[in-house]
Design a protein around this motif. Sequence first.
Motif, PDB file in Angstrom:
ATOM      1  N   LEU A  81     -24.171  54.753 -69.040  1.00 40.91           N
ATOM      2  CA  LEU A  81     -23.450  53.527 -68.696  1.00 40.91           C
ATOM      3  C   LEU A  81     -21.945  53.718 -68.865  1.00 40.91           C
ATOM      4  CD1 LEU A  81     -23.386  50.607 -67.789  1.00 40.91           C
ATOM      5  CD2 LEU A  81     -23.905  49.922 -70.141  1.00 40.91           C
ATOM      6  N   ILE A  82     -21.545  54.402 -69.920  1.00 39.20           N
ATOM      7  CA  ILE A  82     -20.118  54.708 -70.112  1.00 39.20           C
ATOM      8  C   ILE A  82     -19.607  55.498 -68.909  1.00 39.20           C
ATOM      9  CG2 ILE A  82     -18.480  56.073 -71.490  1.00 39.20           C
ATOM     10  CD1 ILE A  82     -20.205  55.268 -73.974  1.00 39.20           C
ATOM     11  N   MET A  83     -20.376  56.487 -68.463  1.00 42.03           N
ATOM     12  CA  MET A  83     -19.975  57.299 -67.305  1.00 42.03           C
ATOM     13  C   MET A  83     -19.879  56.436 -66.052  1.00 42.03           C
ATOM     14  SD  MET A  83     -18.926  60.213 -66.334  1.00 42.03           S
ATOM     15  CE  MET A  83     -19.356  61.249 -67.721  1.00 42.03           C
ATOM     16  N   GLN A  84     -20.797  55.481 -65.881  1.00 45.80           N
ATOM     17  CA  GLN A  84     -20.732  54.633 -64.695  1.00 45.80           C
ATOM     18  C   GLN A  84     -19.534  53.691 -64.737  1.00 45.80           C
ATOM     19  OE1 GLN A  84     -24.260  52.753 -63.218  1.00 45.80           O
ATOM     20  NE2 GLN A  84     -25.276  54.719 -62.892  1.00 45.80           N
ATOM     21  N   VAL A  85     -19.171  53.212 -65.911  1.00 47.31           N
ATOM     22  CA  VAL A  85     -17.953  52.398 -66.016  1.00 47.31           C
ATOM     23  C   VAL A  85     -16.755  53.234 -65.581  1.00 47.31           C
ATOM     24  CG1 VAL A  85     -16.366  51.223 -67.620  1.00 47.31           C
ATOM     25  CG2 VAL A  85     -18.840  50.829 -67.797  1.00 47.31           C
ATOM     26  N   VAL A  86     -16.705  54.483 -66.021  1.00 50.97           N
ATOM     27  CA  VAL A  86     -15.595  55.368 -65.642  1.00 50.97           C
ATOM     28  C   VAL A  86     -15.641  55.663 -64.145  1.00 50.97           C
ATOM     29  CG1 VAL A  86     -14.585  57.663 -66.002  1.00 50.97           C
ATOM     30  CG2 VAL A  86     -15.364  56.319 -67.970  1.00 50.97           C
ATOM     31  N   ALA A  87     -16.833  55.908 -63.605  1.00 53.73           N
ATOM     32  CA  ALA A  87     -16.959  56.175 -62.169  1.00 53.73           C
ATOM     33  C   ALA A  87     -16.521  54.961 -61.354  1.00 53.73           C
ATOM     34  CB  ALA A  87     -18.403  56.554 -61.821  1.00 53.73           C
ATOM     35  N   TRP A  88     -16.955  53.768 -61.772  1.00 50.60           N
ATOM     36  CA  TRP A  88     -16.571  52.555 -61.038  1.00 50.60           C
ATOM     37  C   TRP A  88     -15.066  52.314 -61.146  1.00 50.60           C
ATOM     38  CZ3 TRP A  88     -19.336  50.716 -57.373  1.00 50.60           C
ATOM     39  CH2 TRP A  88     -18.992  49.500 -56.805  1.00 50.60           C
ATOM     40  N   THR A  89     -14.511  52.622 -62.292  1.00 49.18           N
ATOM     41  CA  THR A  89     -13.059  52.518 -62.459  1.00 49.18           C
ATOM     42  C   THR A  89     -12.366  53.482 -61.504  1.00 49.18           C
ATOM     43  OG1 THR A  89     -13.332  51.887 -64.774  1.00 49.18           O
ATOM     44  CG2 THR A  89     -11.172  52.746 -64.132  1.00 49.18           C
ATOM     45  N   GLY A  90     -12.873  54.691 -61.417  1.00 53.76           N
ATOM     46  CA  GLY A  90     -12.272  55.699 -60.546  1.00 53.76           C
ATOM     47  C   GLY A  90     -12.318  55.325 -59.080  1.00 53.76           C
ATOM     48  N   ILE A  91     -13.462  54.866 -58.613  1.00 52.47           N
ATOM     49  CA  ILE A  91     -13.567  54.518 -57.193  1.00 52.47           C
ATOM     50  C   ILE A  91     -12.680  53.321 -56.868  1.00 52.47           C
ATOM     51  CG2 ILE A  91     -15.610  53.020 -57.298  1.00 52.47           C
ATOM     52  CD1 ILE A  91     -16.553  54.473 -54.703  1.00 52.47           C
ATOM     53  N   ASN A  92     -12.537  52.413 -57.832  1.00 54.23           N
ATOM     54  CA  ASN A  92     -11.640  51.278 -57.614  1.00 54.23           C
ATOM     55  C   ASN A  92     -10.185  51.710 -57.630  1.00 54.23           C
ATOM     56  OD1 ASN A  92     -12.827  48.348 -57.407  1.00 54.23           O
ATOM     57  ND2 ASN A  92     -14.262  49.599 -58.595  1.00 54.23           N
ATOM     58  N   ASN A  93      -9.830  52.637 -58.490  1.00 57.65           N
ATOM     59  CA  ASN A  93      -8.467  53.174 -58.457  1.00 57.65           C
ATOM     60  C   ASN A  93      -8.170  53.739 -57.073  1.00 57.65           C
ATOM     61  OD1 ASN A  93      -6.755  53.155 -60.920  1.00 57.65           O
ATOM     62  ND2 ASN A  93      -8.612  53.944 -61.863  1.00 57.65           N
TER      63      ASN A  93
END
Length: 179
Positions: A143-155
């Motif tokens: 879940l931590i990785m998915q938060v980071v992934a979602w943050t990245g794609i939004n960036n």
Amino acid sequence: MKPVNFETADDLAMPILKAFQERYGMVPNFYGALGIDGASLKGYLAFEEAIEERCLLSERQRELISLAVANRNGCHYCVSGHTFSARKLGMSQEECRAAQGGEASDPLDQGMLDLALDVMENSGACSSERKDRCRALGMSDALIMQVVAWTGINNFSNWVNNLVQPKIDFPKVELTSES
């Protein structure tokens, strides 16, 4: 830079734009902007689909993160678009505004926003203390990785919109000053 349309899109972007037109009756201007390079559009959608296929984040949590990231990046287009999507999910205007400022009423959601904004501020780095706080809230490493992934794609989407400046095709929502 000008977003592409059906006359100017390359061979990778064209079928994707046509699929949006068929599915939604329009092509959101973001996809025309990203479609300036069909490979970038195709890659973005593949990454987004892969995350959403086995997503551990609820739609609401994805919108919260998207709003916080967009506001931090100064992306009017994405703040407007994600507010529109969040409102369709039943989120109040107040919840959307709070999310823009990195605030949520639920402790788990707050932890996700804190993590997202922390990795943005620190170029992806995350302290052991932050990860421990996330785990204490019940977040798995996945879940931590998915938060980071979602943050990245939004960036990435924010950067595209800030670069191209497509016309906002949702009700316009102003940025908030960060708390």
